[in-house]
Design a protein around this motif. Structure first.
Motif, PDB file in Angstrom:
ATOM      1  N   MET A 105       9.866  43.358  15.173  1.00  0.00           N
ATOM      2  CA  MET A 105       9.178  44.643  15.313  1.00  0.00           C
ATOM      3  C   MET A 105      10.132  45.710  15.853  1.00  0.00           C
ATOM      4  N   ILE A 106      10.923  45.344  16.874  1.00  0.00           N
ATOM      5  CA  ILE A 106      11.833  46.307  17.491  1.00  0.00           C
ATOM      6  C   ILE A 106      12.971  46.666  16.546  1.00  0.00           C
ATOM      7  N   ASP A 107      13.585  45.641  15.929  1.00  0.00           N
ATOM      8  CA  ASP A 107      14.722  45.894  15.037  1.00  0.00           C
ATOM      9  C   ASP A 107      14.324  46.762  13.840  1.00  0.00           C
ATOM     10  N   ALA A 108      13.084  46.587  13.375  1.00  0.00           N
ATOM     11  CA  ALA A 108      12.636  47.347  12.201  1.00  0.00           C
ATOM     12  C   ALA A 108      11.966  48.656  12.586  1.00  0.00           C
ATOM     13  N   ASP A 109      11.883  48.949  13.887  1.00  0.00           N
ATOM     14  CA  ASP A 109      11.174  50.135  14.384  1.00  0.00           C
ATOM     15  C   ASP A 109       9.743  50.166  13.842  1.00  0.00           C
ATOM     16  N   LYS A 110       9.083  49.006  13.917  1.00  0.00           N
ATOM     17  CA  LYS A 110       7.699  48.870  13.459  1.00  0.00           C
ATOM     18  C   LYS A 110       6.820  48.351  14.597  1.00  0.00           C
ATOM     19  N   VAL A 111       7.067  48.847  15.789  1.00  0.00           N
ATOM     20  CA  VAL A 111       6.302  48.379  16.944  1.00  0.00           C
ATOM     21  C   VAL A 111       4.868  48.887  16.849  1.00  0.00           C
ATOM     22  N   SER A 112       3.918  47.973  16.976  1.00  0.00           N
ATOM     23  CA  SER A 112       2.505  48.336  17.070  1.00  0.00           C
ATOM     24  C   SER A 112       2.095  48.209  18.534  1.00  0.00           C
ATOM     25  N   SER A 113       0.839  48.454  18.834  1.00  0.00           N
ATOM     26  CA  SER A 113       0.396  48.378  20.231  1.00  0.00           C
ATOM     27  C   SER A 113       0.596  46.963  20.768  1.00  0.00           C
ATOM     28  N   ILE A 114       1.242  46.869  21.938  1.00  0.00           N
ATOM     29  CA  ILE A 114       1.541  45.566  22.524  1.00  0.00           C
ATOM     30  C   ILE A 114       1.274  45.591  24.027  1.00  0.00           C
ATOM     31  N   LEU A 115       1.066  44.403  24.570  1.00  0.00           N
ATOM     32  CA  LEU A 115       0.963  44.213  26.015  1.00  0.00           C
ATOM     33  C   LEU A 115       2.051  43.236  26.439  1.00  0.00           C
ATOM     34  N   LEU A 116       2.845  43.620  27.427  1.00  0.00           N
ATOM     35  CA  LEU A 116       3.900  42.767  27.972  1.00  0.00           C
ATOM     36  C   LEU A 116       3.435  42.256  29.326  1.00  0.00           C
ATOM     37  N   TYR A 117       3.226  40.953  29.429  1.00  0.00           N
ATOM     38  CA  TYR A 117       2.674  40.349  30.642  1.00  0.00           C
ATOM     39  C   TYR A 117       3.647  39.327  31.199  1.00  0.00           C
ATOM     40  N   GLY A 118       3.994  39.480  32.487  1.00  0.00           N
ATOM     41  CA  GLY A 118       4.889  38.517  33.107  1.00  0.00           C
ATOM     42  C   GLY A 118       5.248  38.925  34.517  1.00  0.00           C
ATOM     43  N   PRO A 119       5.898  38.034  35.262  1.00  0.00           N
ATOM     44  CA  PRO A 119       6.265  38.308  36.649  1.00  0.00           C
ATOM     45  C   PRO A 119       7.255  39.464  36.750  1.00  0.00           C
ATOM     46  N   PRO A 120       7.426  40.009  37.963  1.00  0.00           N
ATOM     47  CA  PRO A 120       8.420  41.082  38.151  1.00  0.00           C
ATOM     48  C   PRO A 120       9.819  40.594  37.779  1.00  0.00           C
ATOM     49  N   GLY A 121      10.636  41.505  37.251  1.00  0.00           N
ATOM     50  CA  GLY A 121      12.027  41.183  36.973  1.00  0.00           C
ATOM     51  C   GLY A 121      12.261  40.341  35.742  1.00  0.00           C
ATOM     52  N   THR A 122      11.292  40.282  34.833  1.00  0.00           N
ATOM     53  CA  THR A 122      11.462  39.441  33.645  1.00  0.00           C
ATOM     54  C   THR A 122      11.837  40.247  32.404  1.00  0.00           C
ATOM     55  N   GLY A 123      11.869  41.584  32.508  1.00  0.00           N
ATOM     56  CA  GLY A 123      12.368  42.384  31.391  1.00  0.00           C
ATOM     57  C   GLY A 123      11.341  43.239  30.685  1.00  0.00           C
ATOM     58  N   LYS A 124      10.162  43.412  31.263  1.00  0.00           N
ATOM     59  CA  LYS A 124       9.121  44.214  30.604  1.00  0.00           C
ATOM     60  C   LYS A 124       9.563  45.670  30.440  1.00  0.00           C
ATOM     61  N   THR A 125      10.014  46.273  31.532  1.00  0.00           N
ATOM     62  CA  THR A 125      10.455  47.667  31.476  1.00  0.00           C
ATOM     63  C   THR A 125      11.702  47.804  30.623  1.00  0.00           C
ATOM     64  N   GLN A 165      15.614  52.798  20.423  1.00  0.00           N
ATOM     65  CA  GLN A 165      15.766  52.435  19.014  1.00  0.00           C
ATOM     66  C   GLN A 165      14.709  53.047  18.104  1.00  0.00           C
ATOM     67  N   THR A 166      13.625  53.549  18.671  1.00  0.00           N
ATOM     68  CA  THR A 166      12.551  54.064  17.827  1.00  0.00           C
ATOM     69  C   THR A 166      12.811  55.504  17.385  1.00  0.00           C
ATOM     70  N   GLN A 167      12.266  55.840  16.235  1.00  0.00           N
ATOM     71  CA  GLN A 167      12.299  57.215  15.760  1.00  0.00           C
ATOM     72  C   GLN A 167      11.062  57.989  16.227  1.00  0.00           C
ATOM     73  N   ALA A 168      10.133  57.270  16.879  1.00  0.00           N
ATOM     74  CA  ALA A 168       8.912  57.913  17.368  1.00  0.00           C
ATOM     75  C   ALA A 168       9.190  58.640  18.685  1.00  0.00           C
ATOM     76  N   HIS A 169       8.314  59.591  19.023  1.00  0.00           N
ATOM     77  CA  HIS A 169       8.377  60.204  20.343  1.00  0.00           C
ATOM     78  C   HIS A 169       7.937  59.160  21.362  1.00  0.00           C
ATOM     79  N   PHE A 170       8.633  59.109  22.475  1.00  0.00           N
ATOM     80  CA  PHE A 170       8.377  58.069  23.475  1.00  0.00           C
ATOM     81  C   PHE A 170       8.014  58.728  24.797  1.00  0.00           C
TER      82      PHE A 170
END
Length: 435
Positions: A44-64, A73-78
């Protein structure tokens, strides 16, 4: 160049962890189960085709960090909002901007909402129409179980990705990268290090890469150069740069530990004792929570196979009330071990379930005439007679109807062969033979 040469727009030094934040998926460390080659989120990220997602996990695991990579990497406004500070107005402003982006430029808009569990239901609802209409691609990050904190409607429109704790090897990779990187890391310094020092930092960081890099940078900043102008990061310097973290038990973690504790009561003295003491001594959880769960387990999972287990649990509660912690840990631990090593039976729980199932199907339950209250004048005239007093019969038992007529052939409680229930089972069999 020195460590303070890295600055942001406010001319403030940028921490090493921020300088070394991965800019693309090739630099990202860990979470191979969701971002490894060929995995859905990676595609999804490599193709810039990210849809709505939830990232769930402990602190410091890479969500942010994942959100940061998407923003690069996206062409969308962020847009990024933090749920602690953001208001409904902030969300509506982003939605209006997203509408403009779509209408005028035919561009998508991604909203990254950090700590989404801090967004109450009303504020989450304000997002839903825009997500449903495709105006907003929603990315939420949370350390709390999203099934407890995220609206069902928002959950159903998002793909959930669960991030796992990182390990020492991940922290070591990040630190080695920082030590070698000339542009963003510490590679420009004349610096030497002991591998043992890095391993200590990685161990103490507990899989939190940001914490490991912060400690590495602190060691480099505070260690004086030797006669050759070399900064040498020794084990001693590493030990001074990082301390064991204070562990905080969020609500989801507490539920998970209680679940592990209860399940361990069914099969492992070692595990049950471990989860109890870990939760109380390391996480600061209330011992009474575990005694209450233990008391329930003594009926749900042991029951009549060893009724003394519940007596032990209740005695442990009383001991805690009377003598307090930490002395009561001995009494509570004894009750836990007694319960785990007791023969097990869930016959009580099964019996309750059987009765509840019957109640769902039963419209009304008539009390048999002979069981009705007869302690008043006129009861005999109403026909409230015929009760047989069991103590007047051999074995202090007599066959008679106790259940409503439409249930009188039903068996709810069936004793097992476990512990004391073996005697109850034989007694049940003898009574059936008398009918």
């Amino acid at each position: 160049m020195d460590l303070f040469s890295f600055a942001n727009n406010d001319d403030k030094p940028v921490p090493l962890a921020d300088r070394m934040r991965p800019r693309n998926m090739d630099e990202f460390i860990g979470q191979e189960h969701i971002v490894g080659q060929g995995k859905l989120l990676r595609r999804m990220i490599d193709a810039d085709k990210v849809s709505s997602i939830l990232l769930y996990g402990p602190p410091g695991t890479g969500k942010t960090t994942l959100a940061h990579i998407i923003s690069q990497q996206t062409q969308a406004h962020f847009f990024r909002l933090n749920a602690v500070e953001a208001s409904v107005k902030d969300v509506r402003d982003v939605i209006e901007q997203a509408r403009t982006n779509m209408d005028l430029y035919n561009k998508k808009t991604i909203l990254f909402l950090d700590e989404v569990h801090r967004f109450n239901s009303a504020r989450q609802d304000s997002l839903l129409p825009a997500v449903e209409q495709g105006l907003i691609i929603f990315i939420g990050a949370t350390t709390e179980n999203p099934f407890h904190y995220v609206n069902g409607a928002l959950m159903s429109r998002s793909t959930l990705f669960q991030l796992e704790h990182l390990n020492e090897e991940h922290s070591l990779i990040a630190m080695h990268n920082a030590l070698e990187n000339q542009d963003r890391g510490l590679g420009f310094l004349k610096l030497e290090y002991e591998e043992e020092a890095l391993r200590h930092i990685a161990s103490m960081a507990g899989g939190d890469i940001r914490r490991a890099l912060n400690a590495l940078e602190l060691a480099a900043l505070t260690t004086p150069t030797d006669a050759d102008g070399v900064i040498r990061i020794t084990l001693s310097a590493a030990e001074e740069s990082i301390r064991r973290p204070t562990i905080k038990a969020d609500e989801s973690t507490q539920y998970d530990i209680l679940s592990a504790f209860h399940k361990s009561i069914r099969g492992s003295s070692d595990a049950a004792l471990f989860w109890f003491l870990y939760a109380v001594e390391r996480l600061g959880m209330d011992p009474r929570v575990f005694i209450r769960r233990l008391t329930v387990a003594c009926s749900e999972d042991i029951g009549m196979a060893n009724p003394q287990a519940m007596v032990q649990a209740v005695a442990a509660m009383e001991a805690h009330q009377n003598i307090g912690w930490p002395e009561a840990k001995y009494n509570i631990s004894q009750a836990i071990l007694f319960a785990v090593e007791s023969p097990k039976s869930n016959a009580v729980a099964v019996a309750i379930g059987n009765v509840m199932e019957s109640l769902e199907q039963l419209k009304q339950a008539e009390v048999p005439i002979h069981l009705r209250d007869a302690h008043y004048a006129g009861a005999r005239q109403l026909g409230h007679v015929g009760y047989k007093y069991p103590h007047d019969y051999p074995g202090h038992y007599v066959v008679q109807q106790y259940l409503p007529s439409n249930l009188q052939r039903t068996t709810f409680y069936q004793a097992t062969e476990q512990g004391m229930e073996e005697k109850i089972r034989l007694n049940q069999r003898r009574r059936k033979e008398q009918k």
